[in-house]
Design an enzyme around this catalytic site. Structure first.
Site, PDB file in Angstrom:
ATOM      1  N   LEU A  35       7.229   0.509  -7.583  1.00 13.45           N
ATOM      2  CA  LEU A  35       7.970   1.250  -6.557  1.00 13.45           C
ATOM      3  C   LEU A  35       7.904   2.758  -6.809  1.00 13.45           C
ATOM      4  O   LEU A  35       8.917   3.406  -7.104  1.00 13.45           O
ATOM      5  CB  LEU A  35       9.426   0.766  -6.449  1.00 13.45           C
ATOM      6  CG  LEU A  35       9.607  -0.700  -6.060  1.00 13.45           C
ATOM      7  CD1 LEU A  35      11.093  -1.037  -5.901  1.00 13.45           C
ATOM      8  CD2 LEU A  35       8.850  -1.064  -4.782  1.00 13.45           C
ATOM      9  N   ILE A  60       2.350  -1.619 -14.023  1.00 10.12           N
ATOM     10  CA  ILE A  60       1.165  -2.328 -14.554  1.00 10.12           C
ATOM     11  C   ILE A  60       0.682  -1.733 -15.877  1.00 10.12           C
ATOM     12  O   ILE A  60      -0.219  -2.289 -16.511  1.00 10.12           O
ATOM     13  CB  ILE A  60      -0.008  -2.381 -13.537  1.00 10.12           C
ATOM     14  CG1 ILE A  60      -0.435  -0.976 -13.104  1.00 10.12           C
ATOM     15  CG2 ILE A  60       0.342  -3.282 -12.357  1.00 10.12           C
ATOM     16  CD1 ILE A  60      -1.802  -0.941 -12.447  1.00 10.12           C
ATOM     17  N   LEU A  81      -4.023  -4.305  -6.168  1.00  8.92           N
ATOM     18  CA  LEU A  81      -4.052  -3.127  -5.282  1.00  8.92           C
ATOM     19  C   LEU A  81      -3.236  -1.962  -5.824  1.00  8.92           C
ATOM     20  O   LEU A  81      -3.329  -0.849  -5.278  1.00  8.92           O
ATOM     21  CB  LEU A  81      -3.518  -3.481  -3.888  1.00  8.92           C
ATOM     22  CG  LEU A  81      -4.323  -4.498  -3.088  1.00  8.92           C
ATOM     23  CD1 LEU A  81      -3.652  -5.866  -3.146  1.00  8.92           C
ATOM     24  CD2 LEU A  81      -4.511  -4.063  -1.656  1.00  8.92           C
ATOM     25  N   THR A 134     -12.371   1.435  -3.543  1.00  9.15           N
ATOM     26  CA  THR A 134     -12.647   2.339  -2.432  1.00  9.15           C
ATOM     27  C   THR A 134     -14.134   2.696  -2.372  1.00  9.15           C
ATOM     28  O   THR A 134     -14.824   2.661  -3.396  1.00  9.15           O
ATOM     29  CB  THR A 134     -11.820   3.633  -2.616  1.00  9.15           C
ATOM     30  OG1 THR A 134     -12.328   4.635  -1.756  1.00  9.15           O
ATOM     31  CG2 THR A 134     -11.909   4.161  -4.041  1.00  9.15           C
ATOM     32  N   ASP A 135     -14.589   3.090  -1.187  1.00  6.37           N
ATOM     33  CA  ASP A 135     -15.971   3.572  -1.061  1.00  6.37           C
ATOM     34  C   ASP A 135     -16.134   4.964  -1.681  1.00  6.37           C
ATOM     35  O   ASP A 135     -17.260   5.428  -1.867  1.00  6.37           O
ATOM     36  CB  ASP A 135     -16.414   3.603   0.418  1.00  6.37           C
ATOM     37  CG  ASP A 135     -15.583   4.521   1.295  1.00  6.37           C
ATOM     38  OD1 ASP A 135     -14.548   5.040   0.828  1.00  6.37           O
ATOM     39  OD2 ASP A 135     -15.974   4.731   2.466  1.00  6.37           O
ATOM     40  N   GLU A 136     -15.002   5.611  -2.024  1.00  9.48           N
ATOM     41  CA  GLU A 136     -15.094   6.971  -2.567  1.00  9.48           C
ATOM     42  C   GLU A 136     -15.759   6.993  -3.944  1.00  9.48           C
ATOM     43  O   GLU A 136     -16.206   8.048  -4.399  1.00  9.48           O
ATOM     44  CB  GLU A 136     -13.705   7.627  -2.607  1.00  9.48           C
ATOM     45  CG  GLU A 136     -13.106   7.719  -1.215  1.00  9.48           C
ATOM     46  CD  GLU A 136     -11.832   8.526  -1.132  1.00  9.48           C
ATOM     47  OE1 GLU A 136     -11.657   9.453  -1.938  1.00  9.48           O
ATOM     48  OE2 GLU A 136     -11.006   8.221  -0.262  1.00  9.48           O
ATOM     49  N   TYR A 159      -9.145  11.126  -8.191  1.00 14.35           N
ATOM     50  CA  TYR A 159      -8.829   9.784  -7.648  1.00 14.35           C
ATOM     51  C   TYR A 159     -10.042   8.862  -7.706  1.00 14.35           C
ATOM     52  O   TYR A 159      -9.983   7.760  -8.260  1.00 14.35           O
ATOM     53  CB  TYR A 159      -8.324   9.895  -6.202  1.00 14.35           C
ATOM     54  CG  TYR A 159      -8.325   8.576  -5.452  1.00 14.35           C
ATOM     55  CD1 TYR A 159      -7.480   7.535  -5.844  1.00 14.35           C
ATOM     56  CD2 TYR A 159      -9.172   8.360  -4.351  1.00 14.35           C
ATOM     57  CE1 TYR A 159      -7.483   6.315  -5.167  1.00 14.35           C
ATOM     58  CE2 TYR A 159      -9.180   7.143  -3.675  1.00 14.35           C
ATOM     59  CZ  TYR A 159      -8.330   6.122  -4.094  1.00 14.35           C
ATOM     60  OH  TYR A 159      -8.349   4.923  -3.424  1.00 14.35           O
ATOM     61  N   LYS A 163     -10.780   5.393  -9.883  1.00 13.78           N
ATOM     62  CA  LYS A 163     -11.088   4.092  -9.282  1.00 13.78           C
ATOM     63  C   LYS A 163     -12.449   3.585  -9.784  1.00 13.78           C
ATOM     64  O   LYS A 163     -12.627   2.393 -10.021  1.00 13.78           O
ATOM     65  CB  LYS A 163     -11.076   4.183  -7.753  1.00 13.78           C
ATOM     66  CG  LYS A 163      -9.703   4.404  -7.134  1.00 13.78           C
ATOM     67  CD  LYS A 163      -8.709   3.285  -7.404  1.00 13.78           C
ATOM     68  CE  LYS A 163      -9.066   1.976  -6.735  1.00 13.78           C
ATOM     69  NZ  LYS A 163      -7.970   0.977  -6.850  1.00 13.78           N
ATOM     70  N   VAL A 215      -5.895  20.773  10.183  1.00 15.18           N
ATOM     71  CA  VAL A 215      -7.205  20.139   9.998  1.00 15.18           C
ATOM     72  C   VAL A 215      -7.942  20.913   8.903  1.00 15.18           C
ATOM     73  O   VAL A 215      -8.096  22.133   8.999  1.00 15.18           O
ATOM     74  CB  VAL A 215      -7.997  20.158  11.323  1.00 15.18           C
ATOM     75  CG1 VAL A 215      -9.417  19.653  11.102  1.00 15.18           C
ATOM     76  CG2 VAL A 215      -7.287  19.318  12.378  1.00 15.18           C
ATOM     77  N   HIS A 292     -14.271  18.588  -1.245  1.00 14.16           N
ATOM     78  CA  HIS A 292     -14.081  17.649  -0.133  1.00 14.16           C
ATOM     79  C   HIS A 292     -15.396  16.934   0.199  1.00 14.16           C
ATOM     80  O   HIS A 292     -16.359  17.581   0.641  1.00 14.16           O
ATOM     81  CB  HIS A 292     -13.600  18.447   1.088  1.00 14.16           C
ATOM     82  CG  HIS A 292     -12.900  17.617   2.117  1.00 14.16           C
ATOM     83  ND1 HIS A 292     -12.372  18.165   3.255  1.00 14.16           N
ATOM     84  CD2 HIS A 292     -12.640  16.298   2.182  1.00 14.16           C
ATOM     85  CE1 HIS A 292     -11.820  17.201   3.983  1.00 14.16           C
ATOM     86  NE2 HIS A 292     -11.969  16.068   3.348  1.00 14.16           N
TER      87      HIS A 292
HETATM   88  N1  LIG Z   1      -5.765   3.612   1.763  1.00 12.51           N
HETATM   89  C1  LIG Z   1      -7.059   3.481   1.875  1.00 12.51           C
HETATM   90  O1  LIG Z   1      -7.650   3.959   2.864  1.00 12.51           O
HETATM   91  C2  LIG Z   1      -7.855   2.742   0.834  1.00 12.51           C
HETATM   92  C3  LIG Z   1      -9.200   2.482   1.066  1.00 12.51           C
HETATM   93  C4  LIG Z   1      -9.920   1.736   0.131  1.00 12.51           C
HETATM   94  C5  LIG Z   1      -9.302   1.266  -1.002  1.00 12.51           C
HETATM   95  N2  LIG Z   1      -7.986   1.548  -1.233  1.00 12.51           N
HETATM   96  C6  LIG Z   1      -7.384   1.006  -2.457  1.00 12.51           C
HETATM   97  O2  LIG Z   1      -6.460   0.003  -2.039  1.00 12.51           O
HETATM   98  C7  LIG Z   1      -5.341  -0.038  -2.922  1.00 12.51           C
HETATM   99  C8  LIG Z   1      -4.063   0.124  -2.133  1.00 12.51           C
HETATM  100  O3  LIG Z   1      -4.095   1.375  -1.441  1.00 12.51           O
HETATM  101  P1  LIG Z   1      -2.868   1.846  -0.543  1.00 12.51           P
HETATM  102  O4  LIG Z   1      -3.388   2.835   0.423  1.00 12.51           O
HETATM  103  O5  LIG Z   1      -2.123   0.654  -0.086  1.00 12.51           O
HETATM  104  O6  LIG Z   1      -1.999   2.609  -1.651  1.00 12.51           O
HETATM  105  P2  LIG Z   1      -0.459   3.039  -1.602  1.00 12.51           P
HETATM  106  O7  LIG Z   1      -0.393   4.335  -2.329  1.00 12.51           O
HETATM  107  O8  LIG Z   1       0.073   2.949  -0.220  1.00 12.51           O
HETATM  108  O9  LIG Z   1       0.276   1.897  -2.442  1.00 12.51           O
HETATM  109  C9  LIG Z   1       0.103   1.751  -3.824  1.00 12.51           C
HETATM  110  C10 LIG Z   1       1.202   0.824  -4.350  1.00 12.51           C
HETATM  111  O10 LIG Z   1       0.980   0.664  -5.756  1.00 12.51           O
HETATM  112  C11 LIG Z   1       2.221   0.804  -6.416  1.00 12.51           C
HETATM  113  N3  LIG Z   1       1.985   1.341  -7.777  1.00 12.51           N
HETATM  114  C12 LIG Z   1       1.494   2.580  -8.098  1.00 12.51           C
HETATM  115  N4  LIG Z   1       1.453   2.727  -9.421  1.00 12.51           N
HETATM  116  C13 LIG Z   1       1.905   1.543  -9.962  1.00 12.51           C
HETATM  117  C14 LIG Z   1       2.081   1.076 -11.286  1.00 12.51           C
HETATM  118  N5  LIG Z   1       1.795   1.846 -12.351  1.00 12.51           N
HETATM  119  N6  LIG Z   1       2.534  -0.175 -11.467  1.00 12.51           N
HETATM  120  C15 LIG Z   1       2.838  -0.975 -10.407  1.00 12.51           C
HETATM  121  N7  LIG Z   1       2.709  -0.573  -9.125  1.00 12.51           N
HETATM  122  C16 LIG Z   1       2.242   0.670  -8.913  1.00 12.51           C
HETATM  123  C17 LIG Z   1       3.011   1.784  -5.586  1.00 12.51           C
HETATM  124  O11 LIG Z   1       4.418   1.674  -5.847  1.00 12.51           O
HETATM  125  C18 LIG Z   1       2.614   1.379  -4.178  1.00 12.51           C
HETATM  126  O12 LIG Z   1       3.467   0.370  -3.659  1.00 12.51           O
HETATM  127  C19 LIG Z   1      -5.576   1.066  -3.952  1.00 12.51           C
HETATM  128  O13 LIG Z   1      -6.106   0.482  -5.105  1.00 12.51           O
HETATM  129  C20 LIG Z   1      -6.583   1.982  -3.291  1.00 12.51           C
HETATM  130  O14 LIG Z   1      -7.375   2.613  -4.263  1.00 12.51           O
HETATM  131  C21 LIG Z   1      -7.248   2.264  -0.339  1.00 12.51           C
END
Ligand SMILES: NC(=O)c1ccc[n+]([C@@H]2O[C@H](COP(=O)([O-])OP(=O)(O)OC[C@H]3O[C@@H](n4cnc5c(N)ncnc54)[C@H](O)[C@@H]3O)[C@@H](O)[C@H]2O)c1
Length: 351
Positions: A35, A60, A81, A134-136, A159, A163, A215, A292
């Site tokens: 959280l 985690i 995630l 992520t694709d990044e 970031y 990842k 932007v 960027h």
């Molecule tokens: N948002 C995107 O466009 C996107 C695209 C590709 C991949 N991802 C990947 O998908 C996953 C989820 O992304 P999102 O956009 O939902 O992220 P988010 O930031 O909305 O949510 C991340 C969640 O992880 C929890 N969290 C963070 N650190 C933590 C820890 N140490 N222990 C336990 N919980 C923890 C946070 O409380 C939060 O609920 C990530 O791994 C991200 O890299 C995101």
């Protein structure tokens, strides 16, 4: 009944996964989430009363707590995630990204491995550790080409580097210890319950308030957009049918410049919230993000060909649903804006 441990289930994509698992399957879901600022348990309406749901407020990075969670809930699969996910924040403070995304993934892998090794042979074979990425990690593209699963890693931001590191750890735990892993690398997601620091919700909320729409640079950076519910469906499919040790790219075939995205949002706001029209008068160009990436574009043909996944939403239908959701769910985002986050500019480092 499958028991699925979802980390980050209170975040944007994790909550979409948990909502789908509860609504469309008979799985028991254990949501492990620390959280952070990005989490929101109100993104999981009705979950707390669902007998197939358990919440564990756990970091985690805490190996001991993770071992307890595995022993107590005995999951058949992990969908990982939990992460620090915002590029701009990673520029201002990379330490948390290394801690959660790298060290946290390591601790989770170790807890999963310890638990998995103690399972009977049939359960060991059926167990899955699904890492969501992520694709990044692939860096940036020029005007041509797509990222495939074999594109070399070349992350540019703190970031994406964190990842990429976690992807490598997950692969190594498969190659070295035999942990049955699957990986996915996805393009930019958008949709309901998206924290308002990210481009699309930020623009919707600023547009509704009649504030300038910032932007970055010239707005010509290109992203490949995917509706979050389509991503969640892809993740469920990979968990169920993905080949162990393989990675799958997930993308929406929706390449748009940031300026195109903002203009489309302005047109939708003109139609759905006409009081502030024309909203495109609010567009303001601001200093670009350092480092960027110019363009991301995903070749998602492998997951389509091998597992039969295709996105259900086009960019137009998904974006319309998203704007409608933010208009209909003001209490969700007003609570966030009344808290610590104020829609401020992040990620300029010392500038
Ligand atoms: N948002 C995107 O466009 C996107 C695209 C590709 C991949 N991802 C990947 O998908 C996953 C989820 O992304 P999102 O956009 O939902 O992220 P988010 O930031 O909305 O949510 C991340 C969640 O992880 C929890 N969290 C963070 N650190 C933590 C820890 N140490 N222990 C336990 N919980 C923890 C946070 O409380 C939060 O609920 C990530 O791994 C991200 O890299 C995101």
């Amino acid at each position: 009944m499958k028991r699925i441990l979802v980390t980050g289930g209170a975040g944007f994509i994790g909550s979409a996964v948990v909502r789908q698992l509860l609504a469309e399957t008979d799985a028991f879901v254990v949501n492990v989430d620390k959280l952070t600022y990005a989490a929101n348990l109100s993104s999981l309406p009705g979950a707390a009363d669902n007998p197939r749901y358990a919440f564990e407020k756990v970091d985690i990075c805490d190996g001991e707590e993770l071992r307890r969670v595995f022993a107590q809930h005995r999951p058949d699969a992990v969908m990982h995630l939990a992460a620090e996910s915002h590029v701009d924040r990673s520029i201002d403070g990379p330490g948390e990204f290394i801690q959660t995304n790298v060290v946290g993934t390591f601790r989770l892998l170790e807890a999963a491995r310890g638990y998995w090794m103690g399972l009977p042979a049939d359960e060991r074979a059926a167990f899955r550790f699904h890492h969501i990425s992520t694709d990044e990690v692939f860096g940036t593209l020029g005007d041509e080409g797509f990222f495939t699963e074999t594109t070399a890693y070349s992350p540019n931001s703190p970031y994406s580097a964190s990842k990429a590191s976690s992807d490598h750890l997950v692969r190594a735990w498969h190659e070295t210890y035999g942990l049955p892993v699957v990986l996915t690398n996805c393009s930019n997601n958008y949709g309901p319950y998206h924290f308002p620091e990210k481009l699309i919700p930020l623009m919707i909320l600023k547009g509704l308030k009649g504030e300038p729409l910032p932007v970055y640079g010239k707005g010509d950076n290109v992203r490949d957009w995917l509706y979050v519910e389509d991503h969640a469906r892809a993740l469920r499919l990979v968990l169920e049918k993905g080949v162990i040790g393989e990675s799958y790219n997930v993308g929406g075939y929706n390449e748009r410049t940031n300026l195109d995205v903002v203009r489309t949002l302005c047109a939708l706001l003109d139609e759905l919230a006409p009081a502030g029209a024309p909203h495109d008068r609010l567009i303001t160009f601001v200093a670009d993000r350092p480092g960027h990436d110019k363009r991301y574009a995903i070749d998602a043909s492998k997951i389509t060909r091998e597992l039969g996944w295709t996105p259900q939403e086009t960019f137009e239908t998904g974006l319309r649903k998203t704007v409608e959701w933010y208009l209909e769910n003001r209490s969700w985002w007003e609570a966030i804006l009344n808290g610590s986050y104020r829609g401020e500019r992040l990620g300029l480092d010392a500038a």
